[in-house]
Design an enzyme around this catalytic site. Structure first.
Site, PDB file in Angstrom:
ATOM      1  N   LYS A 179       0.848  -1.192   0.000  1.00  0.00           N
ATOM      2  CA  LYS A 179       0.000   0.000   0.000  1.00  0.00           C
ATOM      3  C   LYS A 179       0.885   1.244   0.000  1.00  0.00           C
ATOM      4  O   LYS A 179       1.516   1.578   0.991  1.00  0.00           O
ATOM      5  CB  LYS A 179      -0.913   0.047   1.231  1.00  0.00           C
ATOM      6  CG  LYS A 179      -2.077   1.004   0.998  1.00  0.00           C
ATOM      7  CD  LYS A 179      -2.545   1.756   2.222  1.00  0.00           C
ATOM      8  CE  LYS A 179      -1.804   3.006   2.545  1.00  0.00           C
ATOM      9  NZ  LYS A 179      -1.936   4.126   1.619  1.00  0.00           N
ATOM     10  N   GLY A 231       7.444   5.661   7.465  1.00  0.00           N
ATOM     11  CA  GLY A 231       6.536   6.805   7.538  1.00  0.00           C
ATOM     12  C   GLY A 231       6.696   7.522   8.869  1.00  0.00           C
ATOM     13  O   GLY A 231       7.763   7.487   9.485  1.00  0.00           O
ATOM     14  N   SER A 232       5.605   8.131   9.325  1.00  0.00           N
ATOM     15  CA  SER A 232       5.685   8.984  10.506  1.00  0.00           C
ATOM     16  C   SER A 232       5.641   8.158  11.800  1.00  0.00           C
ATOM     17  O   SER A 232       5.174   7.014  11.812  1.00  0.00           O
ATOM     18  CB  SER A 232       4.529   9.980  10.485  1.00  0.00           C
ATOM     19  OG  SER A 232       3.308   9.271  10.515  1.00  0.00           O
ATOM     20  N   VAL A 235       1.906   6.966  13.152  1.00  0.00           N
ATOM     21  CA  VAL A 235       1.354   5.858  12.364  1.00  0.00           C
ATOM     22  C   VAL A 235       2.187   4.603  12.604  1.00  0.00           C
ATOM     23  O   VAL A 235       1.652   3.513  12.822  1.00  0.00           O
ATOM     24  CB  VAL A 235       1.297   6.226  10.858  1.00  0.00           C
ATOM     25  CG1 VAL A 235       0.867   5.019  10.038  1.00  0.00           C
ATOM     26  CG2 VAL A 235       0.337   7.389  10.614  1.00  0.00           C
ATOM     27  N   GLY A 236       3.505   4.765  12.618  1.00  0.00           N
ATOM     28  CA  GLY A 236       4.381   3.608  12.833  1.00  0.00           C
ATOM     29  C   GLY A 236       4.110   2.938  14.177  1.00  0.00           C
ATOM     30  O   GLY A 236       4.030   1.712  14.275  1.00  0.00           O
ATOM     31  N   GLU A 253      10.601   2.158   9.916  1.00  0.00           N
ATOM     32  CA  GLU A 253      11.568   3.234   9.680  1.00  0.00           C
ATOM     33  C   GLU A 253      10.786   4.533   9.803  1.00  0.00           C
ATOM     34  O   GLU A 253       9.904   4.803   8.985  1.00  0.00           O
ATOM     35  CB  GLU A 253      12.210   3.117   8.289  1.00  0.00           C
ATOM     36  CG  GLU A 253      13.166   1.950   8.148  1.00  0.00           C
ATOM     37  CD  GLU A 253      14.329   1.977   9.113  1.00  0.00           C
ATOM     38  OE1 GLU A 253      14.646   3.063   9.652  1.00  0.00           O
ATOM     39  OE2 GLU A 253      14.916   0.916   9.372  1.00  0.00           O
ATOM     40  N   CYS A 287      13.824  11.779   5.505  1.00  0.00           N
ATOM     41  CA  CYS A 287      13.915  11.402   6.920  1.00  0.00           C
ATOM     42  C   CYS A 287      15.307  11.688   7.457  1.00  0.00           C
ATOM     43  O   CYS A 287      15.492  11.906   8.652  1.00  0.00           O
ATOM     44  CB  CYS A 287      13.575   9.933   7.081  1.00  0.00           C
ATOM     45  SG  CYS A 287      14.524   8.895   5.956  1.00  0.00           S
ATOM     46  N   GLU A 383      10.339  17.114  14.613  1.00  0.00           N
ATOM     47  CA  GLU A 383      10.549  17.014  13.167  1.00  0.00           C
ATOM     48  C   GLU A 383       9.523  17.887  12.426  1.00  0.00           C
ATOM     49  O   GLU A 383       8.320  17.692  12.566  1.00  0.00           O
ATOM     50  CB  GLU A 383      10.400  15.555  12.709  1.00  0.00           C
ATOM     51  CG  GLU A 383      10.696  15.363  11.233  1.00  0.00           C
ATOM     52  CD  GLU A 383      10.400  13.933  10.738  1.00  0.00           C
ATOM     53  OE1 GLU A 383       9.334  13.386  11.064  1.00  0.00           O
ATOM     54  OE2 GLU A 383      11.243  13.376  10.013  1.00  0.00           O
TER      55      GLU A 383
END
Ligand code: NAD
Length: 487
Positions: A179, A231-232, A235-236, A253, A287, A383
Site C-alpha cells: 500500500k 513513515g511517521s 502511524v508507525g 523506519e 527522513c 521534526e
C-alpha cells in the site's frame, strides 16, 4: 519538459495479476501545477485490501517453491526494466511528488541496483551447519520465508523505498501486498508494472491504492505475517501495536531529527555546500535531512553567513525544469504543517537568517529557510518535514556531542572536522544508525544496512544490504537423521 499525462497508466489496484478499478475515483495532483492533475486512480477500502491478502496467501506456497534461481532471474529482469523505464518513472514521480527530474531518475536507477543486488544476495547461503552429538545426524538452519508481507510506504521516496522492501521480500520467497502513500499512486502503479512485466507471477505482488485506513485494515489482517513500514512516528507506533498484539512481525523506519556538527577546524568551502544540501535537498522532505546544525565555538559567525548566502542562492521551482534545485512541497496540507512549524519557531524567538525566493505559480512552494536560535525552540526537538534548518552555537566538543544526542530520534548524524580524535569520538558516541564523517546526514549506499536508533526505527532487523533478508525470513533449526540404524 512536456509530459503527455495520457501515457501514464490508469491508477488501478493489482490483485492476483489483474488491474482492477474498484472504489471511488480520486485525483492525483501535481504540487507544481495545481491546475493540471496528473491523473485519476481508484481509491479502495478494507475489502480491496482483504482481496489482495487473499491473493497473496493463495500464491504463498508456489512462489516459495519457485526457488531462488527463478526469483533471482525475475529480479534481474526488473533491474533492466527500471533502467529502461527510468525516464518514464522519473517523469511520473516528479509530476506527483514534485522533486527534481534528476532526483527522480536517481530513484529509478537505485531501484535497478537494489533489484540486482538482492538477486545476487539470495544466491549466497545464509544458512549454517552445526555439529551433532548423534552419529549420522546433520543439523542445519533453514531461512524460510516469513509468508505474506504487508509493505506500507511514504510519498517522499515513492519508488526507491518500496523497491528496497519489495525486492528482498520477493527474493526471500514472500508474497507481498503493497500500500503506497495516497499522494503518489500513479508512480506506484508504474513500479508494480515493472515487477509484473519482469515476470513476477500473479498474486506474488499485489498493489492496493487508498487512504491510511486501508493500510490499517491490512496491518490488522491475521493472514499478514509481517509488516514493513516507513513513515511517521504516530502511524508507525500504531502499526507496531496492532501487529505485535496479534504476534506478527513488524519493521519500522520512522522520523529523524538529524544533526550536523561543524567544528572550528572544518574546511567551510567543503562543508557548507554539503550541509545546505543535507538540509534543503529534496525540499527537506527526507527522513535523514539535516534539521539541526551545531556550530562549535568561533566557527559560528562565518558558518551562519556562508550557509545563509548558499540558501539565498537556491533555485526553487518546478521539478521538470532542469534549472530547478528544489521542488515544491508535496501538497498544500504538508506545506501548511511546515509553515506552522516555522511560525511557531519565529514566535518562540528564532531568527530568520536567510530564505530563498519562490515562484508564485503554486501554493505548494515554500522558501528554504535558515534559522538561528536556542535549544528551547520546539523546532529544535520536533521534526518539521520541510526545508528548514536551525543553527545553534555551543562552546565545546563535549557540549556538541551531548546536544547532538539530545533527541528522541537516532537516524543520522554527521560531523565536519579534520581532527582524527574528534572523528573517533563521533564514530563511537553519536547515537544514530547512520554516522557520516565530513559528509551530509543524507545519502546512503544500497548494499549497506540502513536504519535508525531510538524512535527512528523499530527494533527489528535493518533494511537494505545483506541484512535485508533478516526481516523477511524465519530461521528454523533442522535436525536430519538417517531414519534407520547404521547397518
Ligand atoms: P505517514 O505516516 O503519514 O504515511 C506513511 C504510509 O502509511 C502511507 O502509505 C499512509 O497512507 C499509511 N498510513 C497512514 N495511516 C495509516 C494507518 N493508520 N495504518 C496503516 N497505514 C497508514 O508518512 P508520510 O507523510 O507519507 O511520510 C513522511 C514521514 O515518513 C516523515 O515522518 C519521515 O521522517 C518518514 N520517513 C522515514 C524514513 C526512514 O527511513 N526512517 C524514510 C522516509 C520517510
Amino acid at each position: 519538459m512536456t509530459i503527455d499525462v495520457s501515457e501514464i497508466p490508469a491508477g488501478a489496484h493489482l490483485i492476483n495479476g489483474q488491474w482492477l478499478q474498484t472504489g471511488e475515483v480520486a485525483v492525483s495532483s501535481n504540487p507544481a501545477r495545481p491546475s493540471q492533475p496528473v491523473g485519476e486512480y481508484s481509491s479502495g477500502d478494507a475489502s480491496v485490501a482483504s482481496d489482495a491478502v487473499g491473493a497473496a496467501l493463495d500464491t504463498k506456497v508456489s512462489w516459495r517453491d519457485a526457488g531462488f534461481k527463478q526469483r533471482a532471474a525475475i529480479l534481474e529482469r526488473a533491474a533492466v526494466l527500471f533502467e529502461e523505464r527510468a525516464d518514464e518513472l522519473a517523469a511520473i514521480l516528479t509530476l506527483e511528488e514534485g522533486k527534481t527530474l534528476g532526483e527522480s531518475r536517481g530513484e529509478a536507477m537505485a531501484s535497478a541496483e537494489t533489484c540486482r543486488y538482492q538477486a545476487a544476495i539470495i544466491k549466497m547461503s545464509s544458512e549454517s551447519i552445526y555439529p551433532s552429538a548423534k552419529p549420522g545426524e546433520t543439523i542445519r538452519t533453514l531461512r524460510a520465508p516469513l509468508g505474506v508481507v504487508g509493505v506500507i510506504t511514504p510519498w517522499n521516496f515513492p519508488v526507491l523505498i518500496p523497491v528496497w522492501k519489495i525486492a528482498p521480500a520477493l527474493a526471500a520467497g514472500n508474497t507481498v501486498v503493497w500500500k503506497p502513500a495516497s499522494n503518489t499512486p500513479l508512480v506506484a502503479v508504474a513500479v508494480a508494472k515493472v515487477f509484473q512485466d519482469a515476470g513476477v507471477p500473479a498474486g506474488a505482488l499485489n498493489l492496493v491504492l487508498g487512504p491510511g485506513s486501508m493500510g490499517n485494515s491490512l496491518v490488522a489482517d491475521d493472514r499478514v505475517d509481517g509488516v514493513t513500514f516507513t513513515g511517521s512516528v504516530p502511524v508507525g507506533f500504531s502499526i507496531r501495536d496492532t501487529v505485535t498484539a496479534r504476534n506478527g512481525r513488524v519493521q519500522l523506519e520512522l522520523g529523524g531529527h538529524n544533526p550536523s556538527i561543524v567544528f572550528d577546524d572544518a574546511d567551510l568551502d567543503y562543508a557548507v555546500p554539503m550541509v545546505v544540501n543535507g538540509a534543503m535537498g529534496s525540499t527537506g522532505q527526507k527522513c535523514t535531512a539535516t534539521r539541526r546544525i551545531i556550530a562549535v565555538g568561533d566557527v559560528y559567525d562565518e558558518l551562519v553567513d556562508r550557509l545563509g548566502a548558499a540558501v539565498r542562492e537556491l533555485r526553487v521551482g518546478d521539478g521538470l525544469d532542469p534549472e530547478t534545485a528544489i521542488g515544491p512541497i508535496v501538497s498544500t496540507r504538508a506545506r501548511a504543517e511546515v509553515a506552522e512549524g516555522l511560525d511557531k519557531a519565529k514566535a518562540q524567538g528564532a531568527e530568520v537568517v536567510a530564505t530563498a525566493s519562490i515562484p508564485d505559480t503554486s501554493d505548494c512552494y515554500f522558501a528554504p529557510t535558515l534559522l538561528t536560535g536556542t535549544t528551547d525552540l520546539d523546532i529544535w526537538t520536533e521534526e518539521v518535514f520541510g526545508p528548514i534548518s536551525t543553527v545553534v552555537r555551543v562552546d565545546s566538543e563535549d557540549e556538541a556531542f551531548a546536544l547532538a544526542n539530545d533527541t528522541v530520534f537516532g537516524l543520522s548524524a554527521s560531523v565536519f572536522t579534520n581532527d582524527l580524535w574528534r572523528i573517533d569520538r563521533a564514530v563511537n558516541e553519536l547515537e544514530a544508525g547512520l554516522v557520516k564523517i565530513n559528509a551530509p546526514t543524507t545519502g546512503s549506499e544500497l548494499h549497506v544496512p540502513f536504519g535508525g536508533e531510538k524512535q527512528s526505527s523499530g527494533h527489528a532487523a535493518r533494511e537494505q544490504g545483506d541484512t535485508a533478508h533478516d526481516f523477511f525470513t524465519r530461521t528454523r533449526s533442522v535436525y536430519i537423521n538417517p531414519g534407520r540404524p547404521r547397518p
